[in-house]
Design an enzyme around this catalytic site. Structure first.
Site, PDB file in Angstrom:
ATOM      1  N   LYS A  16      43.353  49.533  51.999  1.00 45.69           N
ATOM      2  CA  LYS A  16      41.535  50.624  52.227  1.00 45.69           C
ATOM      3  C   LYS A  16      41.281  51.649  53.345  1.00 45.69           C
ATOM      4  O   LYS A  16      40.974  52.838  52.699  1.00 45.69           O
ATOM      5  CB  LYS A  16      40.965  49.674  52.253  1.00 45.69           C
ATOM      6  CG  LYS A  16      40.550  49.018  51.049  1.00 45.69           C
ATOM      7  CD  LYS A  16      39.692  48.000  50.875  1.00 45.69           C
ATOM      8  CE  LYS A  16      39.512  46.849  49.769  1.00 45.69           C
ATOM      9  NZ  LYS A  16      40.268  46.426  48.972  1.00 45.69           N
ATOM     10  N   ARG A  35      45.694  52.271  38.088  1.00 54.58           N
ATOM     11  CA  ARG A  35      46.189  50.863  36.801  1.00 54.58           C
ATOM     12  C   ARG A  35      45.442  51.059  36.109  1.00 54.58           C
ATOM     13  O   ARG A  35      43.569  51.276  36.381  1.00 54.58           O
ATOM     14  CB  ARG A  35      46.507  49.494  37.422  1.00 54.58           C
ATOM     15  CG  ARG A  35      45.538  48.605  37.693  1.00 54.58           C
ATOM     16  CD  ARG A  35      45.720  47.352  37.824  1.00 54.58           C
ATOM     17  NE  ARG A  35      44.493  46.726  39.185  1.00 54.58           N
ATOM     18  CZ  ARG A  35      43.456  46.562  38.561  1.00 54.58           C
ATOM     19  NH1 ARG A  35      42.928  47.031  37.655  1.00 54.58           N
ATOM     20  NH2 ARG A  35      42.535  45.657  39.935  1.00 54.58           N
TER      21      ARG A  35
END
Length: 619
Positions: free
Chosen positions: A116, A297
């Site tokens: 992150k 994804r």
């Protein structure tokens, strides 16, 4: 085009990928653990390979076994689905190194967006707005506390490698920071093997809005508009929709343009999602929407995007992995109608959302109500199958489309109301209540809604009096029920066990010519078992055979008799613990314990034969 495809996943996403691959003429290979030998994705694939025991760490998460399965079956490509190894850069590289086609982004893109802090720094450089906070390397308690003070409380401490709500703590005041930091780091280390954290400004009324992006190997990147995933429980998405309520054209254009910049910054190829956090305290404004993270994804909630765009995202994945350009340009994509998706889980909201596992004796999915939009079910289970304790307990994704948000909402609610599962518990009634909750119905939703309304949403459902009466009559011989007279009270009542709890039900109308031993009720997305009961506690078979059946799933905590023992009517035979209560089963008449199938500590399913009493001969 790829000619053969191995799906490195299970459940509904494996079935979803198989369906599209088949439509493109692609041979499919499933992999499965010992627990999934009879699973739906195994049945639907052209070929299937066993890759290990039930625990995912010994099967679905072992990249070497998946690569061996691909080699064994001659698969040309691997689709990872979502979860498991889908965002594992090392596995993606191993697939490529093995000479196979990886249906996903380049490993470098996965790595760039995997942490992150690094991802936020990269996005800031690309001109994508990021939430105010600290993402530095200095992880000392002093520095992190100082940076939190600079950001201003309340703040979020987030594991840089986190996800799914793990490794995240909300800190309201400075004096709570040190303890929250220590707890967050411990959880992060245990869950992700990385205890580094970042500090973020906490948004008081946050909305979770994400943008679907797609890139190809010809330099093209497009967005397929936004989804709103704000309805969450403990940071887990519950209901998703597309488009986002209250999103005007200007804000959408700015948000989606930022998402495309984010994808281009990492040379993104394939399907991806840019997740943003929006300040929901007022109208949506591009100045109050910030980048959170990127999922490299296909997302669980991708069907709502498919429903409003008419695009098969899995087909796009396969075409792009085959080297083709994007099928459509940005100006060829448009929003049509509204879509919502609910995650139907095997869990019991009334018991703290505890997972519910076991055989699916009944599996019924509702259809879109007449005159409404249309529906779609994405599932990886079938009636007669089972919910395993080893994997995510999702039963299905229930998806609805409508001309507008209201039609989509009511269509989804109607589909859930007509769904029923037994004996496994599901969260359908909880989802229906959430859809009808006033703020959600009005499009006024933020990630804290369920936390605020949770008790009302999670209460145990109860069948209506009409459904109870109809079911009760099926259990009572016609000769035992007096004739029904219009505008007159029922001539009699009967006692029954509803989920093991005694209930008195008025018996109007006629009884049954062929009464049964139990009846399954289904209403408003819930199911219950109703069985005859004698107030003296005797619980034999409906035909008086002396069969002692479990009135509900539970645990035998005491057995008071032995096989061959003589017993008297009403004598205690055994005690069953279910739904946090004890239920004593007694002899229906004087006789002998001819069969005993129960022992203390044993888990039993509803209607399991626990004992049989042979009635004593008269005289």
């Amino acid at each position: 085009m790829i000619t053969s495809l191995l799906i490195a996943n299970r459940g509904e996403i494996a079935c979803r990928v198989i369906r599209t691959a088949r439509s493109l003429g692609i041979r499919t290979v499933a992999v499965y653990s010992e627990a999934d030998a009879d699973a739906l994705h195994v049945r639907e694939a052209d070929e299937a390979v066993l890759i290990g025991p039930a625990p995912s760490a010994q099967s679905y998460l072992v990249g070497e076994k998946i690569l061996a399965a691909a080699k064994e079956t001659g698969a040309e490509a691997i689709h990872p689905g979502y979860g498991f190894l889908s965002e594992n850069a090392a596995f993606a590289q191993a697939v490529i190194d093995a000479g196979l086609v990886w249906v996903g982004p380049d490993p470098a893109s996965i790595t760039a967006m995997g942490l992150k802090d690094a991802a936020k720094a990269l996005m800031a450089e690309a001109g994508v707005p990021v939430t105010p906070g600290y993402m530095g390397e200095d992880q000392s308690v002093l520095t992190l506390a100082e940076e939190a003070a600079k950001v201003g409380y309340p703040v979020l401490i987030k594991a840089v490698a986190g996800g799914g709500g793990k490794g995240m703590r909300l800190v309201e005041a400075q004096e709570d920071f040190a303890d929250a930091l220590a707890s967050c780091k411990r959880e992060a280390a245990a869950s992700f093997g990385n205890d580094h954290v970042l500090i973020e400004k906490y948004i008081a009324s946050p909305r979770h809005i994400e943008v679907q992006v797609f890139g190809d190997r010809h330099g093209n990147v497009v967005h397929l508009f936004e989804r709103d995933c704000s309805l969450q429980r403990r940071h887990q998405k519950v209901i998703e929709e597309a488009p986002a309520p209250g999103m005007d054209a200007a804000t959408r254009e700015a948000l989606c343009a930022a998402a495309v910049r984010a994808a281009k910054a990492v040379d993104y190829v394939g399907a991806g999602t840019i997740e943003f956090i929006a300040d929901g305290s007022g109208a949506l404004d591009a100045e109050r929407i910030w980048f959170m993270e990127m999922n490299t994804r296909l997302q669980v909630e991708h069907p709502v995007t498919e429903e409003i765009t008419g695009v098969d995202l899995v087909e796009w994945q396969l075409r792009i992995a085959s080297g083709e350009p994007l099928p459509l340009a940005q100006d060829q994509l448009a929003i049509n109608g509204w879509a919502m998706e609910a995650r139907l889980y095997a869990e019991d909201p009334a018991r703290g959302f505890l997972p519910s596992i076991g055989r699916l004796d009944l599996l019924q999915f509702g259809e879109a109500p007449e005159g409404m939009g249309h529906g779609r079910i994405e599932t990886g289970v079938v009636e007669g199958g089972a919910v395993s304790p080893h994997y995510d307990p999702m039963i299905a994704k229930v998806v609805a489309w409508g001309e507008d948000r209201e039609e989509a909402r009511l269509t989804l609610a109607g589909m859930l109301e007509e769904s029923a599962v037994w004996p496994v518990r599901i969260n359908a009634s909880f989802l229906v209540r959430a859809l009808h909750q006033a703020d959600f119905a009005n499009g006024d939703v933020d990630t804290g809604l369920i936390a605020r309304e949770g008790e009302a949403l999670a209460q145990a459902p109860a069948p209506s009096a009409e459904v109870l009466e109809a079911a009760a009559r099926a259990l009572v011989p016609a000769s035992d029920v007096a004739g029904f007279r219009l505008n007159a009270p029922a001539a009699r009542t009967g006692w029954f066990l509803l989920e093991g709890e005694p209930v008195e039900i008025a018996l109007g109308g006629q009884g049954s010519e062929a009464p049964v031993g139990s009846v399954l009720l289904a209403e408003q997305g819930a199911a219950w078992r109703l069985t005859p009961w004698r107030r003296d506690g005797a619980h034999g078979g409906a035909d008086g055979s002396g069969a002692i059946l479990a009135p509900m799933p539970g645990k035998v905590i005491d057995v008071a008799v032995e096989e061959g023992e003589e017993v008297k009517r009403g004598q205690k035979l055994l005690t069953l613990e279910a739904m946090k209560m004890e239920h004593t089963l007694t002899a229906p008449f004087d006789g002998t314990v001819a069969k005993l199938n129960a022992e203390a500590g044993q888990q039993v399913q509803v209607e399991a034969l626990l004992a049989r009493i042979d009635e004593a001969e008269a005289g």
